[in-house]
Design an enzyme around this catalytic site. Structure first.
Site, short mmCIF file in Angstrom:
data_model
loop_
_atom_site.label_atom_id
_atom_site.label_comp_id
_atom_site.label_asym_id
_atom_site.label_seq_id
_atom_site.Cartn_x
_atom_site.Cartn_y
_atom_site.Cartn_z
CE LYS A 151 90.17 44.22 41.17
NZ LYS A 151 91.31 43.47 41.76
CB SER A 205 92.76 41.98 38.69
OG SER A 205 92.87 41.96 40.09
CB SER A 263 95.33 42.14 42.01
OG SER A 263 95.23 40.94 41.28
#
Length: 635
Positions: free
Chosen positions: A262, A334, A358
């Site tokens: 990420k 996210s 998330s």
């Protein structure tokens, strides 16, 4: 000492001398005294000033935002020519100016009038109920003898904590694994299967890098899940892995396995954009702890994957990440890039993060297995921070077994992350699930309950009970105030106006600006009460429940519970495109929750379930766009 009275009508003039003594009969020193937490009675010093009553009324308005009580006598005025006495109505322009001047008193004069009014409205609607509920929960007694905050201070200067001699997990042997002829079949193999292929030299790390980079580049234009390809680094690390193996050194099941990070995780020499227009060219000369751990395990980084802008939802500066199971649907959460890329077979596994949903939300939406570990299990040095007491890193994988493998590689004490710990996890591959008592809530997927019951697990009805009724508000206060502390300069300099979704962080962080320090601490005390009540109520070894229920998401993150997300099935989408056969699906999922530091139990139960089911093996129809499909871009 008493400050001299000030009777000017100029709203920009404020006294420079403030005391806790008797208040002068003046309107201008009152707002700051109120913000300092004093209970006062406001009066009008100069009734001839046309704006005095309006300003006093607005002092009360701001104080209401902070939920303090203040007595404000209203001046009565006589209107002509009818001599009817009535209360003077506030002038809207002066009201805005008064509020602006009061925001300057807390060094927040950078907000314009529109934003200040938005803050006032939002604080009234959102902040005040949370203030009052938390005070009722934990602030009715003085002295601080009960309900301590879970945020504690450690005065030790010794950050070099010796690593505990925790044993590595005993991975199962996968003898007999053969290299498929089809590259797509290779791409959807599990980490353990790919590791066996590399160990037996049926495939090289360099070949796997080529396969996954090809898929990343092929599907990214559809899914918008990749920020940066780390191609040069990937081939360099793959060569090192292949060379080590040729020399007889095998680092374990992640040796030579490609993966994605990420894009809040810093890697030297590559952009770490945080998904934000404001930081899209940022390069951090930091080697994140989790990246360092994976590199030491022989894993090969092939891409920096999408994070929602500043780790909020699935919108980022390059677009909006889509769900491989239904490309007209977005991935949510996210950790959108790690979820979508793993689901589409673009990487075997990826590292995401969770502060509040998330990981759980995109994993559920995209139909992948993901594991949010106990808070503090994985170090966060070099990772963008939302909230030090909520942020967690964890893996997105094909299977629960793969999640265990990755967790084993990245767990441990990070000397520069004060919240990380060396937790001696039990080997999840050695757990006897027949000795476990596992609860299931009313919203649990009964298929999971039945399968685990058939495997010998003692399944019982269960509800997690607690009296704290402001769980969602506590999480919002904690996350938003902490986030604002980390992005104070971003807000002050107006960079929030460039944010990709104006109804997200900009609104929340403006509202956070007026959360008082006292009410933040009261929220943490209420959080401590929640933690103690959950501990008392958690009388089973684990429980099965809805993994996207917002109350459970907030409770689990505040308490630090580990949870495993597993796909359990699929159903037809509600409005399929007009084609003869639509392969798009909505995924069905379940969560396996365990107490803190009992991560191995959730993983063991997930492995048991997946050993006799196949939902986790299904492949999304990412190639099947359909003749009449269109992908709006931007959405």
């Amino acid at each position: 000492m008493v400050a001299p009275p000030i009777t000017t009508c100029d709203p920009t003039i404020r006294p420079c001398l403030l005391t806790r003594g008797p208040l002068p009969r003046t309107r201008t020193c009152a707002p700051l005294l109120l913000l300092l937490g004093l209970t006062v009675s406001l009066t009008v010093a100069n009734p001839s000033c046309e704006s005095s009553v309006s300003m006093v009324r607005n002092c009360k308005q701001l104080w209401k935002i902070l939920d303090r009580k203040v007595s404000v006598p209203r001046r009565r005025v006589t209107t002509s020519p009818s001599n009817i006495t009535q209360t003077e109505l506030p002038d809207k322009t002066m009201e805005a100016k008064c509020l602006q001047s009061m925001f300057e008193l807390i060094d927040s004069g950078f907000f314009n009038e529109t934003k200040i009014q938005e803050i006032a409205n939002g604080a009234t609607e959102m902040n005040l109920p949370i203030y009052r509920t938390n005070r009722k929960l934990v602030a009715t007694e003085n002295g601080g003898l009960e309900n301590p905050s879970p945020l504690v201070f450690n005065a030790s200067w010794n950050r070099e904590v010796p690593r505990a001699q925790a044993k590595r997990f005993n991975y199962p042997s996968l003898s007999g694994v053969r290299l498929p002829e089809n590259e797509e079949d290779i791409a959807f193999m599990s980490v353990l299967e790919l590791g066996e292929l590399i160990k037996t030299k049926q495939v090289t790390s360099k070949e796997l890098v080529r396969i996954y980079l090809k898929r990343l580049k092929r599907y990214n234009h559809v899914l918008e899940s990749v920020v940066t390809y780390t191609e040069e680094l990937a081939y360099k690390q793959a060569k090192e892995a292949d060379d080590l193996l040729s020399q007889g050194t095998y680092l374990g099941p992640l040796h030579g396995i490609p993966y994605g990070l990420k894009d809040i995780v810093a890697v030297p020499g590559y952009k770490t954009t945080w998904g934000s227009t404001s930081f899209k060219d940022q390069v951090l000369d930091i080697e994140a702890w989790v990246y360092r751990r994976l590199k030491a395990s022989g894993a090969v980084l092939v891409a920096k994957l999408v994070t929602g802008s500043l780790a909020y939802d699935d919108i980022w500066f390059g677009g909006r990440t889509r769900n491989p199971w239904n490309i007209e649907e977005f991935s949510t959460g996210s950790s959108a890039g790690p979820a979508a890329s793993t689901s589409a077979g673009m990487v075997p596994f990826a590292i995401g993060s969770e502060t509040a949903g998330s990981m759980t939300y995109p994993a559920a939406r995209c139909g992948v297995t993901a594991f949010r570990p106990t808070f503090g299990s994985v170090g966060r040095t070099g990772v963008m921070s939302l909230s030090e007491s909520l942020d967690k890193l964890g893996p997105f994988c094909r299977t629960a077994a793969d999640c265990a493998v990755v967790l084993d590689a990245i767990k441990g004490k990070d000397p520069d992350d004060l919240s990380s710990r060396e937790i001696a996890f039990v080997d999840p591959f050695s757990v006897d699930i027949k000795k476990l008592t596992v609860g299931y809530t009313k919203d649990a997927d009964m298929k999971v309950v039945e399968v685990l019951g058939s495997k010998g697990v003692n399944m019982v009805p269960f509800e997690l009970n607690y009296t704290v009724d402001s769980v969602q508000g506590i999480l919002n206060f904690t996350m938003d105030v902490d986030m604002l502390a980390h992005f104070d300069e971003w807000q002050r300099t107006g960079q929030e106006d460039l944010y990709e979704a104006q109804d997200q962080w900009p609104v929340e962080l403006r509202r956070a600006r007026v959360v008082t320090a006292v009410d933040y601490i009261q929220a943490q005390r209420a959080r401590g009460k929640l933690i103690r009540e959950v501990e008392k109520s958690f009388i089973v070894d684990a429980f099965i429940g809805n993994v996207t229920d917002w109350e459970k998401v907030c409770m689990g993150n505040l308490v630090g519970l580990p949870v495993l997300v597993i796909p359990t099935g699929f159903k037809n989408i509600s409005e399929p495109p007009p084609t003869k056969s639509c392969r798009r699906r909505t995924t069905i999922n379940a969560g396996i929750y365990a107490p803190p530091e009992r991560d191995h139990i959730a993983l063991a139960l997930g492995m048991a379930y997946q050993s006799v089911t196949d939902a986790h093996k299904k492949r999304p129809p990412v190639d099947d766009l359909g003749p009449d499909d269109s992908i709006p871009n931007p959405p």
